[in-house]
Enzyme design. Structure first.
Site, PDB file in Angstrom:
ATOM      1  N   LYS A 175       0.793  -1.317  -0.025  1.00  0.00           N
ATOM      2  CA  LYS A 175      -0.087  -0.102   0.019  1.00  0.00           C
ATOM      3  C   LYS A 175       1.025   1.247   0.015  1.00  0.00           C
ATOM      4  O   LYS A 175       0.566   2.210  -0.718  1.00  0.00           O
ATOM      5  CB  LYS A 175      -0.993  -0.050   1.469  1.00  0.00           C
ATOM      6  CG  LYS A 175      -2.043  -0.956   1.189  1.00  0.00           C
ATOM      7  CD  LYS A 175      -2.912  -0.706   2.468  1.00  0.00           C
ATOM      8  CE  LYS A 175      -4.120  -1.788   2.769  1.00  0.00           C
ATOM      9  NZ  LYS A 175      -4.828  -1.594   3.781  1.00  0.00           N
TER      10      LYS A 175
ATOM     11  N   ASP B 207      -8.446   0.993   4.207  1.00  0.00           N
ATOM     12  CA  ASP B 207      -9.128  -0.183   4.547  1.00  0.00           C
ATOM     13  C   ASP B 207      -9.576  -0.845   3.238  1.00  0.00           C
ATOM     14  O   ASP B 207     -10.539   0.056   2.939  1.00  0.00           O
ATOM     15  CB  ASP B 207      -9.921  -0.061   5.867  1.00  0.00           C
ATOM     16  CG  ASP B 207      -9.987  -1.666   6.386  1.00  0.00           C
ATOM     17  OD1 ASP B 207      -9.187  -1.982   7.065  1.00  0.00           O
ATOM     18  OD2 ASP B 207     -10.998  -2.250   6.391  1.00  0.00           O
TER      19      ASP B 207
ATOM     20  N   ARG C 243      -7.962   1.887  -5.020  1.00  0.00           N
ATOM     21  CA  ARG C 243      -7.174   2.824  -4.345  1.00  0.00           C
ATOM     22  C   ARG C 243      -7.062   4.244  -4.986  1.00  0.00           C
ATOM     23  O   ARG C 243      -7.096   5.236  -4.149  1.00  0.00           O
ATOM     24  CB  ARG C 243      -5.767   2.276  -3.978  1.00  0.00           C
ATOM     25  CG  ARG C 243      -4.849   2.623  -2.997  1.00  0.00           C
ATOM     26  CD  ARG C 243      -3.924   1.745  -2.363  1.00  0.00           C
ATOM     27  NE  ARG C 243      -4.675   0.714  -1.249  1.00  0.00           N
ATOM     28  CZ  ARG C 243      -4.901  -0.521  -1.792  1.00  0.00           C
ATOM     29  NH1 ARG C 243      -3.958  -0.984  -2.952  1.00  0.00           N
ATOM     30  NH2 ARG C 243      -5.539  -1.415  -1.078  1.00  0.00           N
TER      31      ARG C 243
HETATM   32  P1  ITT Z   1      -2.907  -1.807   7.040  1.00  0.00           P
HETATM   33  O1  ITT Z   1      -4.163  -2.270   7.696  1.00  0.00           O
HETATM   34  O2  ITT Z   1      -1.470  -1.809   7.770  1.00  0.00           O
HETATM   35  O3  ITT Z   1      -3.046  -0.833   6.085  1.00  0.00           O
HETATM   36  P2  ITT Z   1      -3.285  -4.396   5.776  1.00  0.00           P
HETATM   37  O4  ITT Z   1      -3.000  -5.179   4.626  1.00  0.00           O
HETATM   38  O5  ITT Z   1      -3.724  -5.470   7.162  1.00  0.00           O
HETATM   39  O6  ITT Z   1      -2.568  -3.278   6.247  1.00  0.00           O
HETATM   40  P3  ITT Z   1      -6.478  -3.926   5.481  1.00  0.00           P
HETATM   41  O7  ITT Z   1      -6.862  -4.470   6.893  1.00  0.00           O
HETATM   42  O8  ITT Z   1      -6.857  -2.903   4.780  1.00  0.00           O
HETATM   43  O9  ITT Z   1      -4.836  -3.826   5.355  1.00  0.00           O
HETATM   44  O10 ITT Z   1      -6.416  -5.429   4.570  1.00  0.00           O
HETATM   45  C1  ITT Z   1      -6.307  -5.421   3.060  1.00  0.00           C
HETATM   46  C2  ITT Z   1      -6.259  -6.500   2.491  1.00  0.00           C
HETATM   47  O11 ITT Z   1      -7.271  -6.722   1.276  1.00  0.00           O
HETATM   48  C3  ITT Z   1      -5.020  -6.804   1.875  1.00  0.00           C
HETATM   49  O12 ITT Z   1      -4.074  -7.524   2.858  1.00  0.00           O
HETATM   50  C4  ITT Z   1      -5.371  -7.745   0.600  1.00  0.00           C
HETATM   51  O13 ITT Z   1      -5.583  -9.055   1.167  1.00  0.00           O
HETATM   52  C5  ITT Z   1      -6.714  -7.290   0.057  1.00  0.00           C
HETATM   53  N1  ITT Z   1      -6.368  -6.275  -0.613  1.00  0.00           N
HETATM   54  C6  ITT Z   1      -6.542  -4.860  -0.522  1.00  0.00           C
HETATM   55  N2  ITT Z   1      -6.362  -4.181  -1.740  1.00  0.00           N
HETATM   56  C7  ITT Z   1      -5.569  -4.920  -2.583  1.00  0.00           C
HETATM   57  C8  ITT Z   1      -5.054  -4.645  -3.719  1.00  0.00           C
HETATM   58  O14 ITT Z   1      -4.963  -3.808  -4.214  1.00  0.00           O
HETATM   59  N3  ITT Z   1      -4.733  -5.900  -4.419  1.00  0.00           N
HETATM   60  C9  ITT Z   1      -4.684  -7.006  -3.814  1.00  0.00           C
HETATM   61  N4  ITT Z   1      -5.338  -7.442  -2.865  1.00  0.00           N
HETATM   62  C10 ITT Z   1      -5.751  -6.274  -1.814  1.00  0.00           C
END
Ligand code: ITT
Length: 197
Positions: free
Chosen positions: A12, A67, A183
């Protein structure tokens, strides 16, 4: 303007740096390695706000958090907010993706519709809070392909494709993903709010 990026996910971070560099180079994005709050919200917006509030409180700066997740129609919107740990608490991206493919193994193409969703929360030091959303519609592939991106990218085929050849996001370049992603769309929706600050 300085803005803290309240995420511990390096993918991210890289994507946000690309988006900000190309659309709002006036913003100074600062990394965040402070405490990770418990994400116990029941919506993307609640969890994004929990993360942005924690980072703003810790740094005294404006904070932005994402998120996000994948929402599969035939699963009633799951994994949704549980996308990061769909196969267990370890946040194992490969296990998550394999479990989702297993759950859809007998589902035919017309019923494999899904979307990525990103909710961005912006929390200001004066207490003002905003959330915006970006959606990227598509469907799930039958097998993973490509090495690009992260998470569910290798099994997500967006409806709108950058070229005539249909590919998963795992096969997109970083620039192709940035041009279309949930995003980027959420960040675009944040534009008018940022412009007022
Ligand atoms: P932070 O909370 O620290 O930001 P995180 O990865 O735990 O990191 P989230 O709780 O928002 O963040 O979970 C997002 C999940 O959704 C991520 O780990 C992926 O499994 C999926 N995801 C989100 N955006 C994505 C993307 O652009 N491409 C692929 N998978 C994605």
């Amino acid at each position: 303007m300085q803005i803290v990026l309240a995420t511990h996910n390096p993918h991210k971070v890289a994507e946000f740096h690309g988006i900000v560099r190309d659309t709002r180079p006036d913003l100074e994005v600062i990394g965040y390695d402070g405490p990770e709050p418990v994400e116990d919200g029941v919506t993307f917006a609640q969890n994004a706000l929990i993360k942005a509030r924690a980072a703003s409180a810790h740094t005294g700066l404006a904070a932005l958090a994402d998120d996000s997740g994948i929402c599969v129609d035939v699963l009633g919107g799951a994994p949704g907010i549980f996308s990061a740990y769909w196969a267990g608490q370890k946040k194992d991206a490969v296990a998550n993706l394999e479990l989702l493919l297993d759950q859809l193994h007998d589902i035919a193409d017309p019923h494999r519709t899904a979307h990525f969703l990103s909710t961005i929360a912006l929390v200001l030091p004066d207490g003002r809070e905003f959330t915006v959303e970006g959606v990227w519609p598509g469907r799930l592939a039958h097998a993973a392909s490509g090495q690009g991106g992260f998470g569910y990218d290798p099994i997500f085929i967006p409806d709108e494709q950058p070229t005539d050849v249909e590919r998963s996001v795992g096969e997109f370049s970083a620039a192709e993903k940035q041009a279309h992603s949930h995003r980027s769309r959420a960040f675009e929706a944040l534009g008018p709010l940022l412009a007022q600050l």
